[in-house]
Structures are given as structure tokens and as C-alpha cells.
Design a protein around this motif. Structure first.
Motif, PDB file in Angstrom:
ATOM      1  N   GLU A 140      11.537  12.436 -13.165  1.00  0.00           N
ATOM      2  CA  GLU A 140      10.096  12.158 -13.200  1.00  0.00           C
ATOM      3  C   GLU A 140       9.647  11.330 -12.003  1.00  0.00           C
ATOM      4  O   GLU A 140       8.878  10.386 -12.122  1.00  0.00           O
ATOM      5  CB  GLU A 140       9.731  11.454 -14.516  1.00  0.00           C
ATOM      6  CG  GLU A 140      10.063  12.272 -15.752  1.00  0.00           C
ATOM      7  CD  GLU A 140       9.752  11.538 -17.043  1.00  0.00           C
ATOM      8  OE1 GLU A 140       9.522  10.307 -16.984  1.00  0.00           O
ATOM      9  OE2 GLU A 140       9.746  12.178 -18.102  1.00  0.00           O
ATOM     10  N   ARG A 141      10.146  11.704 -10.832  1.00  0.00           N
ATOM     11  CA  ARG A 141       9.776  11.011  -9.591  1.00  0.00           C
ATOM     12  C   ARG A 141      10.213  11.889  -8.421  1.00  0.00           C
ATOM     13  O   ARG A 141      10.726  12.997  -8.617  1.00  0.00           O
ATOM     14  CB  ARG A 141      10.458   9.646  -9.500  1.00  0.00           C
ATOM     15  CG  ARG A 141      11.973   9.715  -9.624  1.00  0.00           C
ATOM     16  CD  ARG A 141      12.638   8.413  -9.259  1.00  0.00           C
ATOM     17  NE  ARG A 141      14.061   8.420  -9.588  1.00  0.00           N
ATOM     18  CZ  ARG A 141      15.006   9.033  -8.893  1.00  0.00           C
ATOM     19  NH1 ARG A 141      14.678   9.718  -7.814  1.00  0.00           N
ATOM     20  NH2 ARG A 141      16.274   8.976  -9.268  1.00  0.00           N
ATOM     21  N   ALA A 142      10.011  11.370  -7.212  1.00  0.00           N
ATOM     22  CA  ALA A 142      10.478  12.087  -6.022  1.00  0.00           C
ATOM     23  C   ALA A 142      12.004  12.176  -6.042  1.00  0.00           C
ATOM     24  O   ALA A 142      12.671  11.192  -6.383  1.00  0.00           O
ATOM     25  CB  ALA A 142      10.014  11.357  -4.762  1.00  0.00           C
ATOM     26  N   LEU A 205      11.185   0.166  -5.752  1.00  0.00           N
ATOM     27  CA  LEU A 205      10.949   1.512  -5.243  1.00  0.00           C
ATOM     28  C   LEU A 205       9.789   2.225  -5.923  1.00  0.00           C
ATOM     29  O   LEU A 205       9.452   3.344  -5.546  1.00  0.00           O
ATOM     30  CB  LEU A 205      12.219   2.354  -5.389  1.00  0.00           C
ATOM     31  CG  LEU A 205      13.420   1.927  -4.543  1.00  0.00           C
ATOM     32  CD1 LEU A 205      14.568   2.896  -4.740  1.00  0.00           C
ATOM     33  CD2 LEU A 205      13.052   1.854  -3.071  1.00  0.00           C
ATOM     34  N   HIS A 206       9.188   1.595  -6.903  1.00  0.00           N
ATOM     35  CA  HIS A 206       8.059   2.220  -7.590  1.00  0.00           C
ATOM     36  C   HIS A 206       6.799   2.037  -6.743  1.00  0.00           C
ATOM     37  O   HIS A 206       6.000   1.128  -6.969  1.00  0.00           O
ATOM     38  CB  HIS A 206       7.874   1.626  -8.984  1.00  0.00           C
ATOM     39  CG  HIS A 206       8.901   2.102  -9.969  1.00  0.00           C
ATOM     40  ND1 HIS A 206       8.898   3.378 -10.489  1.00  0.00           N
ATOM     41  CD2 HIS A 206       9.973   1.491 -10.524  1.00  0.00           C
ATOM     42  CE1 HIS A 206       9.918   3.534 -11.325  1.00  0.00           C
ATOM     43  NE2 HIS A 206      10.593   2.393 -11.357  1.00  0.00           N
ATOM     44  N   TYR A 211       7.169   8.259  -1.408  1.00  0.00           N
ATOM     45  CA  TYR A 211       6.847   9.635  -1.041  1.00  0.00           C
ATOM     46  C   TYR A 211       6.583   9.759   0.458  1.00  0.00           C
ATOM     47  O   TYR A 211       6.925  10.776   1.077  1.00  0.00           O
ATOM     48  CB  TYR A 211       5.626  10.116  -1.825  1.00  0.00           C
ATOM     49  CG  TYR A 211       5.849  10.190  -3.308  1.00  0.00           C
ATOM     50  CD1 TYR A 211       6.317  11.359  -3.897  1.00  0.00           C
ATOM     51  CD2 TYR A 211       5.610   9.080  -4.130  1.00  0.00           C
ATOM     52  CE1 TYR A 211       6.538  11.439  -5.263  1.00  0.00           C
ATOM     53  CE2 TYR A 211       5.826   9.150  -5.504  1.00  0.00           C
ATOM     54  CZ  TYR A 211       6.289  10.321  -6.057  1.00  0.00           C
ATOM     55  OH  TYR A 211       6.520  10.384  -7.413  1.00  0.00           O
ATOM     56  N   ILE A 212       5.987   8.725   1.037  1.00  0.00           N
ATOM     57  CA  ILE A 212       5.610   8.794   2.455  1.00  0.00           C
ATOM     58  C   ILE A 212       6.797   8.485   3.359  1.00  0.00           C
ATOM     59  O   ILE A 212       7.163   9.273   4.233  1.00  0.00           O
ATOM     60  CB  ILE A 212       4.451   7.813   2.741  1.00  0.00           C
ATOM     61  CG1 ILE A 212       3.223   8.178   1.900  1.00  0.00           C
ATOM     62  CG2 ILE A 212       4.106   7.816   4.227  1.00  0.00           C
ATOM     63  CD1 ILE A 212       2.088   7.176   1.987  1.00  0.00           C
ATOM     64  N   HIS A 213       7.411   7.328   3.141  1.00  0.00           N
ATOM     65  CA  HIS A 213       8.463   6.851   4.042  1.00  0.00           C
ATOM     66  C   HIS A 213       9.718   7.728   3.972  1.00  0.00           C
ATOM     67  O   HIS A 213      10.231   8.183   5.007  1.00  0.00           O
ATOM     68  CB  HIS A 213       8.808   5.405   3.689  1.00  0.00           C
ATOM     69  CG  HIS A 213      10.009   4.866   4.408  1.00  0.00           C
ATOM     70  ND1 HIS A 213      10.048   4.728   5.777  1.00  0.00           N
ATOM     71  CD2 HIS A 213      11.214   4.432   3.944  1.00  0.00           C
ATOM     72  CE1 HIS A 213      11.218   4.228   6.130  1.00  0.00           C
ATOM     73  NE2 HIS A 213      11.952   4.051   5.043  1.00  0.00           N
ATOM     74  N   ALA A 296       7.112  -4.757  -0.874  1.00  0.00           N
ATOM     75  CA  ALA A 296       8.192  -4.947  -1.840  1.00  0.00           C
ATOM     76  C   ALA A 296       8.872  -6.299  -1.723  1.00  0.00           C
ATOM     77  O   ALA A 296       9.240  -6.916  -2.728  1.00  0.00           O
ATOM     78  CB  ALA A 296       9.229  -3.838  -1.663  1.00  0.00           C
ATOM     79  N   TRP A 297       9.059  -6.798  -0.494  1.00  0.00           N
ATOM     80  CA  TRP A 297       9.858  -7.994  -0.279  1.00  0.00           C
ATOM     81  C   TRP A 297       9.104  -9.128   0.408  1.00  0.00           C
ATOM     82  O   TRP A 297       9.672 -10.183   0.664  1.00  0.00           O
ATOM     83  CB  TRP A 297      11.101  -7.639   0.550  1.00  0.00           C
ATOM     84  CG  TRP A 297      11.955  -6.598  -0.106  1.00  0.00           C
ATOM     85  CD1 TRP A 297      12.299  -6.523  -1.414  1.00  0.00           C
ATOM     86  CD2 TRP A 297      12.561  -5.459   0.533  1.00  0.00           C
ATOM     87  NE1 TRP A 297      13.082  -5.424  -1.657  1.00  0.00           N
ATOM     88  CE2 TRP A 297      13.268  -4.744  -0.476  1.00  0.00           C
ATOM     89  CE3 TRP A 297      12.592  -4.978   1.837  1.00  0.00           C
ATOM     90  CZ2 TRP A 297      13.968  -3.578  -0.205  1.00  0.00           C
ATOM     91  CZ3 TRP A 297      13.309  -3.824   2.102  1.00  0.00           C
ATOM     92  CH2 TRP A 297      13.983  -3.133   1.087  1.00  0.00           C
TER      93      TRP A 297
END
Length: 365
Positions: A140-142, A205-206, A211-213, A296-297
Motif C-alpha cells: 500500500e505504498r510506492a 519515509l511517510h 515518490y519524487i526523490h 524528516a531530520w
């Protein structure tokens, strides 16, 4: 239906989709194997064609002797090539050499096997793509959250690039055997060494940046791979042409194989244009990764091993493109830089992920 029952049903559905994905990937490997043998047959039947005889005439004339007439099969009859065109130096650092006829070498049966190989490649690609989509549905994701998913997606994109070039009528059918060999190795490693059961991602990662990177990184890697194959073959073809030009006699295998490829000049231009076209996208990939890292960080750049090697790869390709535009570094020197740059990309993916720990180690293998 209770919440627990709904969760259990969803889990069972995802496991079923994962099993379907695995079956499709193995099926794609089986069809790719058939395509591999068809490409082999194309090269084998092409080796008995006019190419070897024409190349022998080229070698004779390069030594200064009169080239003998060469008789070839053509449309059920025969044709005579009186004096095949030889390697000539048109200007410093350049040769006037026609492209080879391709893997089939002008042999009708070889060409038939080549067309069969393309058809099998398309079929395997569609099954392969369905396997990647099924994997995405199961998680249910890339479908690029770990190295297994990256591998199966990367190889699918590499075949996409190849088929797209064929659709654009580019002379790249000679690439088929090398591509399919690599795809089989890539998928073999994926299903035996890198396989990871379907699972959800860590919170970092959510993000839509996944999807882009990562998608742009996969596309860049696939195009860089095609460019690297072209560069490697350029080095072999350039050595072959140089030996002929200097009056040498290449081996029988080298003559049969290399004479069917495009000229070294064509291979050099092909590799350069491929790498130059995708370099801006690689630049965007690094920038997108930095933006995602800040989200993210809390920092754009931290010299994490993955970030460091992505930058090293960028510098290596920038050096190659600069060298390719500099007169003193064209040709073989620039080609070596291109292969070093692709080696950096490979280490960034395999070496860093497997042997080096960092913030990008969340997905394991």
C-alpha cells in the motif's frame, strides 16, 4: 465485521498480493531467460553472415593490399561488394567509419531471432511490471522502500528505457543481450539475497518525497546504466578500429562481434547524450533528497554516507561531461571517467546500503 477481523482480512489480502507479486517476478525471469537465448541466437546466426567476410576484406585493405571481392546473400540471390569501405582518418582524432549492421549481421534468420527476442522482452517486461504493481498493492505504498523493491523496480525501468529507445527508432537493438543479462542478474540477486517480506515503512519515509526523490533516483540509475554499457562497448570498438587502422589483425571473435556494433564515434555520442540528458535529473534528485532530509531530520545536509556518495557521483559525472567538452579529454579518457562515475553510483546503492551504516539504513536489505 469487527476491527480485528477487518485487520486480519487486510493482512491476508496483502499477503496474497505479495505472493502474486513473487509469482509474477519469477514468471518474468523465465520469459527474460527465453529472450536471453533468442538474443544469443541472433548474435550466433549473425556471426556467419557477411560481416566476418567484409571485416576480413577491411583488414586486408587496411594493410595496403587490394581488397578481394566479397559475395553476400541478398534476397535469395547474391551480391558482390567489390571494395568495402575501409577505416580512414577524416581529421585528427576522428574516423569515418560506418555503423555495423547490428547483432543479426545482415542474416535473415539472425534478424528473425532478434525480432523474437524483442517480442519476448516486451512480454517479460509486462509481466515484470505487473509484479512491481502487485508488490506496491501489497504494501500500500510506492514499491521502493527497501533494496529488494528497489531492485525489481530498477530493472523494470531499465527495460523501459531500452524499449522506449526502440520505439523512437533508435539503433539500440545491439543493447538487448547486455541489458537482459543484467536484468536477470539483478532479479536473481533480488529474489535470493535481497528479498524482504512486505512491510510498512518507518515514519521518516511517510512523505510524498518518497515518490519524487526515489523514483527519480531509480530513473537516473537506469539511464546511467544504459550509458555505461554504451561507454564500455565504445572502448572495445575504439581499440578494434585503432588496430585495423594501424594494420593489425584482430582476432576472429573480436572481428565477428565488434564489426556488427555501431562505430566507436556513434557509441561515444550515444553514451554522451544519454548521460548528459539525465544529469540535470540527477542534480534534482540530490536537491529533492536534501529537502526531504530537512523535513524528516531537521537538516538539509549532514554528510551521511548515502548523501556523500550521491554527491561524489554527481561530481564524477560533472567531471565526465566537462571532460567530454574539452578537446584534450575527449574519447577514451572521458570514457574512463564515465565508467568511474557509474561505479560511484553502484557503490552508492550496493556498497553503502550493505556495508556502511547511516540514516539511510532504515530499510535494511
Amino acid at each position: 465485521m469487527t476491527l480485528a477481523a477487518g485487520t486480519e482480512l487486510a493482512t491476508a489480502t496483502n499477503e496474497h498480493l505479495a505472493n502474486i507479486s513473487n509469482t509474477l517476478i519469477y514468471s518474468a525471469m523465465a520469459v527474460y531467460t527465453l529472450a536471453f537465448f533468442a538474443y544469443i541466437a541472433e548474435w550466433l546466426f549473425g556471426s556467419r553472415s557477411r560481416v566476418a567476410r567484409t571485416a576480413a576484406a577491411l583488414t586486408t585493405e587496411a594493410k595496403g593490399a587490394k581488397a578481394p571481392a566479397v559475395t553476400v546473400n541478398k534476397a535469395g540471390g547474391t551480391a558482390v561488394l567489390e571494395r568495402p569501405k575501409v577505416v580512414v582518418r577524416a581529421s585528427a582524432g576522428a574516423r569515418d567509419v560506418p555503423d555495423g549492421p547490428g547483432a543479426h549481421g545482415g542474416d535473415e534468420q539472425g534478424d528473425l531471432y532478434g525480432r523474437i527476442a524483442i517480442s519476448l522482452t516486451v512480454l517479460a517486461y509486462l509481466v515484470h511490471l505487473a509484479g512491481v504493481i502487485a508488490r506496491a498493492a501489497s504494501v500500500e505504498r510506492a514499491p521502493w522502500g527497501n533494496m529488494y523493491e528497489f531492485n525489481i523496480t530498477f530493472s523494470a525501468v531499465a527495460v523501459t528505457v531500452y524499449l522506449a529507445l526502440l520505439a523512437l527508432k533508435k539503433n539500440v537493438r545491439w543493447l538487448g543481450l547486455f541489458l537482459i543479462t543484467t536484468v536477470l542478474l539483478d532479479l536473481g540477486i533480488a529474489v535470493t539475497v535481497l528479498y524482504t517480506a512486505s512491510d510498512q515503512l518507518v515514519p521518516a519515509l511517510h512523505s510524498y518525497w518518497l515518490y519524487i526523490h526515489v523514483s527519480t533516483a531509480i530513473l537516473c540509475g537506469a539511464v546511467f546504466y544504459v550509458g555505461a554499457v554504451g561507454t564500455l562497448l565504445y572502448l572495445f570498438k575504439d581499440s578494434y578500429e585503432t588496430k585495423l587502422e594501424n594494420g593489425g589483425t584482430p582476432g576472429r571473435f573480436a572481428t565477428s562481434f565488434l564489426e556488427r556494433l555501431p562505430s566507436s564515434s556513434s557509441l561515444d555520442k550515444f553514451s554522451y547524450r544519454i548521460n548528459a540528458a539525465v544529469f540535470p535529473l540527477w542534480t534534482f534528485t540530490i536537491i529533492a533528497g536534501a529537502i526531504w532530509a530537512e523535513s524528516a531530520w531537521g537538516r538539509y545536509w549532514g554528510w551521511d554516507p548515502k548523501e556523500t556518495w550521491a554527491f561524489i557521483t554527481w561530481v564524477a559525472y560533472a567531471c565526465y561531461l566537462h571532460a567530454r567538452a574539452t578537446a584534450g579529454w575527449k574519447g577514451r579518457k572521458a570514457a574512463y571517467l564515465a565508467l568511474i562515475a557509474f561505479g560511484c553510483w553502484l557503490f552508492n546503492y550496493y556498497g553503502v546500503n550493505i556495508f556502511v551504516s547511516g540514516k539511510h539504513s532504515y530499510a535494511g536489505v
